[in-house]
Design a protein around this motif. Sequence first.
Motif, PDB file in Angstrom:
ATOM      1  N   PHE A 134     -29.349  24.402   3.582  1.00 18.18           N
ATOM      2  CA  PHE A 134     -29.809  25.434   2.655  1.00 18.18           C
ATOM      3  C   PHE A 134     -30.342  24.863   1.341  1.00 18.18           C
ATOM      4  N   GLY A 135     -30.417  23.544   1.245  1.00 18.42           N
ATOM      5  CA  GLY A 135     -31.042  22.910   0.089  1.00 18.42           C
ATOM      6  C   GLY A 135     -30.269  23.025  -1.205  1.00 18.42           C
ATOM      7  N   PHE A 136     -28.957  22.918  -1.149  1.00 17.25           N
ATOM      8  CA  PHE A 136     -28.136  22.969  -2.355  1.00 17.25           C
ATOM      9  C   PHE A 136     -28.197  21.631  -3.099  1.00 17.25           C
ATOM     10  N   SER A 137     -27.682  21.623  -4.312  1.00 17.91           N
ATOM     11  CA  SER A 137     -27.539  20.371  -5.048  1.00 17.91           C
ATOM     12  C   SER A 137     -26.445  19.532  -4.394  1.00 17.91           C
ATOM     13  N   ASN A 138     -26.423  18.250  -4.715  1.00 15.83           N
ATOM     14  CA  ASN A 138     -25.414  17.370  -4.132  1.00 15.83           C
ATOM     15  C   ASN A 138     -23.996  17.825  -4.486  1.00 15.83           C
ATOM     16  N   LYS A 139     -23.834  18.342  -5.696  1.00 14.54           N
ATOM     17  CA  LYS A 139     -22.515  18.805  -6.124  1.00 14.54           C
ATOM     18  C   LYS A 139     -22.045  19.975  -5.274  1.00 14.54           C
ATOM     19  N   VAL A 140     -22.922  20.949  -5.077  1.00 18.91           N
ATOM     20  CA  VAL A 140     -22.573  22.116  -4.250  1.00 18.91           C
ATOM     21  C   VAL A 140     -22.348  21.693  -2.806  1.00 18.91           C
ATOM     22  N   LYS A 141     -23.168  20.765  -2.326  1.00 15.92           N
ATOM     23  CA  LYS A 141     -23.027  20.284  -0.951  1.00 15.92           C
ATOM     24  C   LYS A 141     -21.653  19.656  -0.729  1.00 15.92           C
ATOM     25  N   ILE A 142     -21.223  18.829  -1.653  1.00 17.82           N
ATOM     26  CA  ILE A 142     -19.921  18.152  -1.523  1.00 17.82           C
ATOM     27  C   ILE A 142     -18.776  19.154  -1.617  1.00 17.82           C
ATOM     28  N   ILE A 143     -18.868  20.073  -2.580  1.00 19.80           N
ATOM     29  CA  ILE A 143     -17.797  21.065  -2.759  1.00 19.80           C
ATOM     30  C   ILE A 143     -17.655  21.950  -1.536  1.00 19.80           C
ATOM     31  N   THR A 144     -18.766  22.458  -1.032  1.00 23.54           N
ATOM     32  CA  THR A 144     -18.697  23.352   0.136  1.00 23.54           C
ATOM     33  C   THR A 144     -18.251  22.591   1.383  1.00 23.54           C
ATOM     34  N   GLY A 145     -18.790  21.390   1.568  1.00 19.60           N
ATOM     35  CA  GLY A 145     -18.409  20.613   2.751  1.00 19.60           C
ATOM     36  C   GLY A 145     -16.915  20.333   2.786  1.00 19.60           C
ATOM     37  N   LEU A 146     -16.354  19.906   1.649  1.00 21.42           N
ATOM     38  CA  LEU A 146     -14.917  19.639   1.584  1.00 21.42           C
ATOM     39  C   LEU A 146     -14.102  20.919   1.744  1.00 21.42           C
ATOM     40  N   SER A 147     -14.624  22.012   1.192  1.00 23.42           N
ATOM     41  CA  SER A 147     -13.902  23.285   1.295  1.00 23.42           C
ATOM     42  C   SER A 147     -13.794  23.756   2.735  1.00 23.42           C
ATOM     43  N   PHE A 148     -14.807  23.493   3.546  1.00 18.90           N
ATOM     44  CA  PHE A 148     -14.745  23.859   4.959  1.00 18.90           C
ATOM     45  C   PHE A 148     -13.857  22.890   5.750  1.00 18.90           C
ATOM     46  N   LEU A 149     -13.873  21.615   5.334  1.00 20.21           N
ATOM     47  CA  LEU A 149     -13.159  20.587   6.088  1.00 20.21           C
ATOM     48  C   LEU A 149     -11.654  20.592   5.827  1.00 20.21           C
ATOM     49  N   LEU A 150     -11.247  20.786   4.586  1.00 19.64           N
ATOM     50  CA  LEU A 150      -9.834  20.660   4.237  1.00 19.64           C
ATOM     51  C   LEU A 150      -8.922  21.639   4.994  1.00 19.64           C
ATOM     52  N   PRO A 151      -9.271  22.933   5.119  1.00 13.97           N
ATOM     53  CA  PRO A 151      -8.405  23.823   5.901  1.00 13.97           C
ATOM     54  C   PRO A 151      -8.273  23.397   7.357  1.00 13.97           C
ATOM     55  N   VAL A 152      -9.344  22.791   7.891  1.00 18.28           N
ATOM     56  CA  VAL A 152      -9.286  22.282   9.267  1.00 18.28           C
ATOM     57  C   VAL A 152      -8.251  21.161   9.360  1.00 18.28           C
ATOM     58  N   LEU A 153      -8.244  20.275   8.368  1.00 19.49           N
ATOM     59  CA  LEU A 153      -7.286  19.172   8.356  1.00 19.49           C
ATOM     60  C   LEU A 153      -5.868  19.672   8.068  1.00 19.49           C
ATOM     61  N   PHE A 154      -5.746  20.647   7.179  1.00 20.79           N
ATOM     62  CA  PHE A 154      -4.423  21.172   6.843  1.00 20.79           C
ATOM     63  C   PHE A 154      -3.746  21.832   8.035  1.00 20.79           C
ATOM     64  N   CYS A 155      -4.537  22.524   8.864  1.00 24.29           N
ATOM     65  CA  CYS A 155      -3.944  23.224  10.014  1.00 24.29           C
ATOM     66  C   CYS A 155      -3.795  22.305  11.221  1.00 24.29           C
TER      67      CYS A 155
ATOM     68  N   CYS B 192     -20.359  25.880   9.596  1.00 20.30           N
ATOM     69  CA  CYS B 192     -20.618  25.925   8.156  1.00 20.30           C
ATOM     70  C   CYS B 192     -20.430  24.547   7.532  1.00 20.30           C
ATOM     71  N   CYS B 193     -19.436  23.810   7.995  1.00 22.75           N
ATOM     72  CA  CYS B 193     -19.230  22.451   7.495  1.00 22.75           C
ATOM     73  C   CYS B 193     -20.438  21.569   7.828  1.00 22.75           C
ATOM     74  N   CYS B 194     -20.955  21.726   9.033  1.00 19.62           N
ATOM     75  CA  CYS B 194     -22.133  20.945   9.438  1.00 19.62           C
ATOM     76  C   CYS B 194     -23.355  21.340   8.612  1.00 19.62           C
ATOM     77  N   LEU B 195     -23.535  22.644   8.381  1.00 15.78           N
ATOM     78  CA  LEU B 195     -24.656  23.112   7.570  1.00 15.78           C
ATOM     79  C   LEU B 195     -24.557  22.581   6.147  1.00 15.78           C
ATOM     80  N   ALA B 196     -23.315  22.479   5.633  1.00 15.16           N
ATOM     81  CA  ALA B 196     -23.120  21.975   4.272  1.00 15.16           C
ATOM     82  C   ALA B 196     -23.405  20.481   4.189  1.00 15.16           C
ATOM     83  N   VAL B 197     -22.850  19.707   5.111  1.00 17.95           N
ATOM     84  CA  VAL B 197     -23.027  18.250   5.092  1.00 17.95           C
ATOM     85  C   VAL B 197     -24.497  17.883   5.252  1.00 17.95           C
ATOM     86  N   LEU B 198     -25.201  18.582   6.127  1.00 19.10           N
ATOM     87  CA  LEU B 198     -26.619  18.305   6.342  1.00 19.10           C
ATOM     88  C   LEU B 198     -27.503  18.998   5.304  1.00 19.10           C
ATOM     89  N   ASN B 199     -26.867  19.809   4.452  1.00 21.61           N
ATOM     90  CA  ASN B 199     -27.565  20.491   3.353  1.00 21.61           C
ATOM     91  C   ASN B 199     -28.767  21.292   3.853  1.00 21.61           C
TER      92      ASN B 199
END
Length: 435
Positions: free
Chosen positions: A190-211, A181-188
Amino acid sequence: MDYILLIIGLVMLYRRSYPWLFTIIITLASTYLQLPLDSEMQLMVGPTHNVADTGLLLYLLFWIREATCNGIYIRHPMATVVTVFSLFLILNGIFDILNGTATGDVIRYLKHWFYLTIVYINPSVSINDIKKSVKQIFWITFVISLVLIVQYLFNLELIGATNYGVRYTRGVKPPSFSIICCCLAVLNIFGFSNKVKIITGLSFLLPVLFCLKMSYFTTIFLTLLLCYLIKQDVNILKLLKYAVAGIIVIATIFYTSPSFQQRLEETIAQSGSSSTREEEGNFSYRIDHFSERLEYVLKDPVRSVRGLGYVQERNFHEQPFQLGQLNNWGSKAMLDTGDIAWSLLILRLGLLGLFFYILMYLKCLNMLWRYKNHDDFILVFFSYVFISLVFMSLGNALIAYGDFFIYPLLIIGVNAKSKKHENSALHMELLHRRC
């Protein structure tokens, strides 16, 4: 909770709403996307049972309906290798039963491979249906990721925050689909806006870094890198922009989180040497874990060919291994692990079964490679499946289970049918021209 999803899945099956049906099957088959939930958090109703079995039941009903309506399908490009691997699994199971292994143990191991039978049916599924299902998983994973972020930042106990009463000292392991999902978000994709792309990408990445799940983080990085390397129209400036942004984010987390810094340094240090067995969870531990089981299998000619078989952990009373994490019964796990796919595969399948498995896996990669230029969505799946084999398998056991192959096999089947229809149309056009 799983019964509610089963009922919804049955409604989707009746209505032939395949995207939601596959989403529910994947969610249940992976036991809620591999989230570390206890029975209370799973909202389990009735007698204790395995959530994954509910997903298997739903898949079985789907398979029976499609086989009944459309017949058995033998033209899937993966049908031959899946058949060979399945025959080995069945014969190995029969050998187990004849040699005293409980039939229930054999069934419990074989059942998760039943998802491979998706190559024997011909459902009316399009690539858009598969994309819709993955997109639904995408948003489900996004919501879970947000909860995990809030839980970590505010020191809450919402999802899997404790393990048998002991609170985790780091973030909870995120859903298994966080990687792709992080890869799908970063590569966009699903054609989201840049704002949605950044928010979703970080949301998938941060829990990975936290754990501090370094295998997840590295898999995300390598999957994205492989996608960029494969794409023929790579924009160097764009790639450089993403690289700089990624370095800034990682550097910020690196310098503000001592625990992440320590974990990263340990992983890098351990990757150069596998001589110590002191710390569980690092790279050298996983290498030694697999080596110990490989040595055990190779000591016996029969085990070398077929592995230890399908005996369940609770019925295996020997303790031939020094390495192993604690299981649900508080003892050191001898057979099952959630961290090293190769340990599972070599113990259960032996060298011959592992050969058939790798043959099937490479065929899957080969077919995804053929269709990668059709859609960036397929390119991401190819890269993810490839990196899962060569790297993530050392830090996760996802590829050792049949549900891992559901989406790849669907993608291959759909594209193979499309290609066949294109060839038929071209053939008919040539015939008309000749006439």
